[in-house]
Design a protein around this motif. Sequence first.
Motif, PDB file in Angstrom:
ATOM      1  N   PRO A 481      50.988  26.621   9.475  1.00  0.00           N
ATOM      2  CA  PRO A 481      50.840  25.426  10.315  1.00  0.00           C
ATOM      3  C   PRO A 481      51.865  25.374  11.446  1.00  0.00           C
ATOM      4  O   PRO A 481      53.039  25.706  11.257  1.00  0.00           O
ATOM      5  CB  PRO A 481      51.058  24.269   9.324  1.00  0.00           C
ATOM      6  N   LEU A 482      51.424  24.923  12.591  1.00  0.00           N
ATOM      7  CA  LEU A 482      52.310  24.776  13.752  1.00  0.00           C
ATOM      8  C   LEU A 482      53.491  23.866  13.430  1.00  0.00           C
ATOM      9  O   LEU A 482      54.598  24.053  13.943  1.00  0.00           O
ATOM     10  CB  LEU A 482      51.517  24.212  14.937  1.00  0.00           C
ATOM     11  N   GLY A 483      53.276  22.877  12.581  1.00  0.00           N
ATOM     12  CA  GLY A 483      54.315  21.905  12.276  1.00  0.00           C
ATOM     13  C   GLY A 483      55.539  22.466  11.589  1.00  0.00           C
ATOM     14  O   GLY A 483      56.561  21.768  11.486  1.00  0.00           O
ATOM     15  N   LEU A 484      55.487  23.706  11.152  1.00  0.00           N
ATOM     16  CA  LEU A 484      56.685  24.307  10.575  1.00  0.00           C
ATOM     17  C   LEU A 484      57.744  24.580  11.627  1.00  0.00           C
ATOM     18  O   LEU A 484      58.929  24.674  11.306  1.00  0.00           O
ATOM     19  CB  LEU A 484      56.330  25.616   9.851  1.00  0.00           C
ATOM     20  N   VAL A 485      57.329  24.721  12.888  1.00  0.00           N
ATOM     21  CA  VAL A 485      58.294  25.045  13.938  1.00  0.00           C
ATOM     22  C   VAL A 485      58.284  24.057  15.099  1.00  0.00           C
ATOM     23  O   VAL A 485      59.098  24.187  16.013  1.00  0.00           O
ATOM     24  CB  VAL A 485      58.044  26.471  14.500  1.00  0.00           C
ATOM     25  N   VAL A 501      54.661  17.685  22.381  1.00  0.00           N
ATOM     26  CA  VAL A 501      55.006  18.698  21.375  1.00  0.00           C
ATOM     27  C   VAL A 501      56.347  19.300  21.777  1.00  0.00           C
ATOM     28  O   VAL A 501      56.536  19.666  22.935  1.00  0.00           O
ATOM     29  CB  VAL A 501      53.930  19.805  21.308  1.00  0.00           C
ATOM     30  N   TRP A 502      57.277  19.394  20.800  1.00  0.00           N
ATOM     31  CA  TRP A 502      58.582  19.955  21.153  1.00  0.00           C
ATOM     32  C   TRP A 502      59.044  20.970  20.117  1.00  0.00           C
ATOM     33  O   TRP A 502      58.666  20.913  18.944  1.00  0.00           O
ATOM     34  CB  TRP A 502      59.621  18.853  21.322  1.00  0.00           C
ATOM     35  N   ALA A 503      59.837  21.915  20.606  1.00  0.00           N
ATOM     36  CA  ALA A 503      60.464  22.922  19.740  1.00  0.00           C
ATOM     37  C   ALA A 503      61.870  22.460  19.393  1.00  0.00           C
ATOM     38  O   ALA A 503      62.495  21.689  20.135  1.00  0.00           O
ATOM     39  CB  ALA A 503      60.511  24.271  20.439  1.00  0.00           C
ATOM     40  N   ARG A 504      62.399  22.980  18.297  1.00  0.00           N
ATOM     41  CA  ARG A 504      63.694  22.515  17.805  1.00  0.00           C
ATOM     42  C   ARG A 504      64.866  23.385  18.252  1.00  0.00           C
ATOM     43  O   ARG A 504      66.013  23.023  18.047  1.00  0.00           O
ATOM     44  CB  ARG A 504      63.657  22.407  16.281  1.00  0.00           C
ATOM     45  N   ASP A 505      64.562  24.536  18.845  1.00  0.00           N
ATOM     46  CA  ASP A 505      65.641  25.402  19.329  1.00  0.00           C
ATOM     47  C   ASP A 505      65.097  26.253  20.467  1.00  0.00           C
ATOM     48  O   ASP A 505      63.899  26.236  20.770  1.00  0.00           O
ATOM     49  CB  ASP A 505      66.211  26.272  18.198  1.00  0.00           C
ATOM     50  N   GLU A 571      49.953  14.844  14.521  1.00  0.00           N
ATOM     51  CA  GLU A 571      50.055  15.343  13.152  1.00  0.00           C
ATOM     52  C   GLU A 571      48.871  16.235  12.800  1.00  0.00           C
ATOM     53  O   GLU A 571      49.010  17.187  12.019  1.00  0.00           O
ATOM     54  CB  GLU A 571      50.173  14.177  12.175  1.00  0.00           C
ATOM     55  N   TRP A 572      47.709  15.939  13.360  1.00  0.00           N
ATOM     56  CA  TRP A 572      46.570  16.843  13.182  1.00  0.00           C
ATOM     57  C   TRP A 572      46.895  18.201  13.797  1.00  0.00           C
ATOM     58  O   TRP A 572      46.693  19.245  13.174  1.00  0.00           O
ATOM     59  CB  TRP A 572      45.322  16.229  13.818  1.00  0.00           C
ATOM     60  N   LEU A 573      47.434  18.184  15.015  1.00  0.00           N
ATOM     61  CA  LEU A 573      47.790  19.446  15.661  1.00  0.00           C
ATOM     62  C   LEU A 573      48.822  20.212  14.829  1.00  0.00           C
ATOM     63  O   LEU A 573      48.695  21.436  14.642  1.00  0.00           O
ATOM     64  CB  LEU A 573      48.351  19.178  17.061  1.00  0.00           C
ATOM     65  N   ARG A 574      49.820  19.528  14.310  1.00  0.00           N
ATOM     66  CA  ARG A 574      50.856  20.204  13.529  1.00  0.00           C
ATOM     67  C   ARG A 574      50.297  20.823  12.239  1.00  0.00           C
ATOM     68  O   ARG A 574      50.878  21.756  11.690  1.00  0.00           O
ATOM     69  CB  ARG A 574      51.990  19.236  13.193  1.00  0.00           C
ATOM     70  N   ARG A 577      46.655  25.825  11.755  1.00  0.00           N
ATOM     71  CA  ARG A 577      47.307  27.109  11.510  1.00  0.00           C
ATOM     72  C   ARG A 577      47.098  28.058  12.689  1.00  0.00           C
ATOM     73  O   ARG A 577      46.009  28.110  13.255  1.00  0.00           O
ATOM     74  CB  ARG A 577      46.755  27.741  10.219  1.00  0.00           C
ATOM     75  N   LEU A 578      48.148  28.772  13.012  1.00  0.00           N
ATOM     76  CA  LEU A 578      48.067  29.801  14.034  1.00  0.00           C
ATOM     77  C   LEU A 578      49.123  30.854  13.720  1.00  0.00           C
ATOM     78  O   LEU A 578      49.954  30.681  12.821  1.00  0.00           O
ATOM     79  CB  LEU A 578      48.229  29.225  15.440  1.00  0.00           C
ATOM     80  N   ASP A 579      49.078  31.950  14.461  1.00  0.00           N
ATOM     81  CA  ASP A 579      50.001  33.056  14.208  1.00  0.00           C
ATOM     82  C   ASP A 579      51.357  32.737  14.819  1.00  0.00           C
ATOM     83  O   ASP A 579      51.500  32.668  16.045  1.00  0.00           O
ATOM     84  CB  ASP A 579      49.443  34.353  14.792  1.00  0.00           C
ATOM     85  N   ILE A 580      52.362  32.559  13.962  1.00  0.00           N
ATOM     86  CA  ILE A 580      53.705  32.188  14.398  1.00  0.00           C
ATOM     87  C   ILE A 580      54.667  33.321  14.061  1.00  0.00           C
ATOM     88  O   ILE A 580      54.608  33.881  12.959  1.00  0.00           O
ATOM     89  CB  ILE A 580      54.148  30.875  13.713  1.00  0.00           C
TER      90      ILE A 580
END
Length: 585
Positions: A481-485, A501-505, A571-574, A577-580
């Motif tokens: 899931p995208l929400g992991l990152v 949508v934001w990244a944490r680092d 939250e639906w977007l998060r 699943r996609l290739d991370i």
Amino acid sequence: MREMLTGGPLDVLTGDYLAELTMLILARDRWKDPSLGYAKTFLRQLEECLGLALERGVRIVVNAGGLNPARLADAVRELARSQGLDPAVGHVEGDDLLPRSRELGLPDGLLAANAYLGAFGIAECLRGGADVVVTGRVTDAALVVGPAVAHFGWGAGDLDALAGAVVAGHVLECGAQATGGNYAFFREHDVTRPGFPLAELHPDGSSVVTKHPGTGGAVTVGTVTAQLLYETAGPRYLGPDVTARLDTVRLTDDGPDRVRIDGVRGEAPPATLKTGLNRLGGHRNEVVFVLTGLDIEAKAALARRQFEEGLAPDRRPAELRWTLARTDHADAATEEAASALLRLTARDADPARVGRELGRVAVEMGLAGYPGFHLTAPPGPGAPYGVFEAAHLAAEEVEHTAVLPDGRRVAVPPAPVTEATGRETTERRAAGEGGAGAGGAGEGGVGAGAAGESAVDEGGAGGPGEAEAGGADFGPTRRVPLGLVAGARSGDKGGDANLGVWARDEPGWHWLSRTLSTELLRELLPETAELPITRHLLPNLRALNFTIAGLLGEGVAAQHRFDPQAKALGEWLRSRRLDIPEALL
């Protein structure tokens, strides 16, 4: 209100009561009783807390006046007299354009028409000695900017300071959404009862967002980032007093539960004011069929076929919308877990077509339909629904007025330099700063050059362009899931959805900005596949902001979709699943 007044030092307590839907509710109140049209909840809060605020020297600034700020100001005085108190009460008016709708060329049949006013009327009331200021429709951030203008003596030309206060106001306006509420990574903090945010404002417009000691939740760079992305769209956040450049915001950790906001640049505001128009859209009703066990798709098809064939041709609603929610589980341990929901939403100008007619057909199907036929509730009468639309009027056409505690009326002029006349902004645009479609979303004006159906990257220097998306090799990946990152927050602006949508680092941002294109967003959220989407980059926040036009139909009151305000779209977007890259995991 009591928690904020007793939790620690405070100069001004603000309250934002007016969502787009609230204005429609207040319009219906006023239609029934012309003395109403304000947020009555504010008076109930004030009944307990007015004496406490006066005792502690805390001034109160709220937009609870809604469609009738003068009447609410009188009600505050009446409440105070009943308690033996004598506060100085001012109010701001001029936003209500309904009496002038024909003069201004607004459509017929409106229930409410309100311009989004700025902060300088509030400042005039505070300079006039007000202990309590009530307004009608001002921008949400104006509740914070107005006290700052009064305290620091800013003028219309102090654009950077005003922009900084706008950003602080935007962080505060949704209360606990800045302290861990509605936060993607909520499991990292105790948000059972988050406290409310406060801002320490400085003369240059910078601020520190924090909360009272001992209250729940958390104030972190993440919680503030999430709120900054909420319903803001592009880098230029337009308002009646200033255009705040969100791509200049710097967020830094300033200690436990403290985040510093600085670096905000301001530009001249647009020459127009956003005006919210509310009207009756018609009548709607809903019937929800419960489908249990096997053959869910076939049962749904039968129910739809029987229902539509059972409608009398001359009483068929103008719009029928069917959605099937596959909430069922195979081999379920409970009947509820084995069931799916087939929802029918009907709309028509005639209440009878969405009331009696729907009930008649549903009841007749009861013993002749799919096996296990039942409804979540018997069909009721149709209910009216409203429609919100935004118009834009020249600022000089709106009579922004501050009514001081002594009764004096002070006309508040529009911004002297606007986007249409400001040389600096014009020169920046001529140089190509901001890219194509350099409009922004805000509460005060209209963007110059709206974006079309393709993505528009407005992040300025330092952010990858849409053309670069997908062009880098990030090593081995896993499908998760995208929400992991990445975090996300979403909401509504009329009929459009806003999705931040934001990244944490930095490594996460490097990947996210090059991966999450508008094309991929359409794949991940199939409901958006045919809709215009605009993509904005905010590298300083490590964030993307998407505007999805038309996802919400005619707005929240029309209840166009399952989540009519797009609150859970992020939250639906998060969850998708996609290739991370494994390096990020």
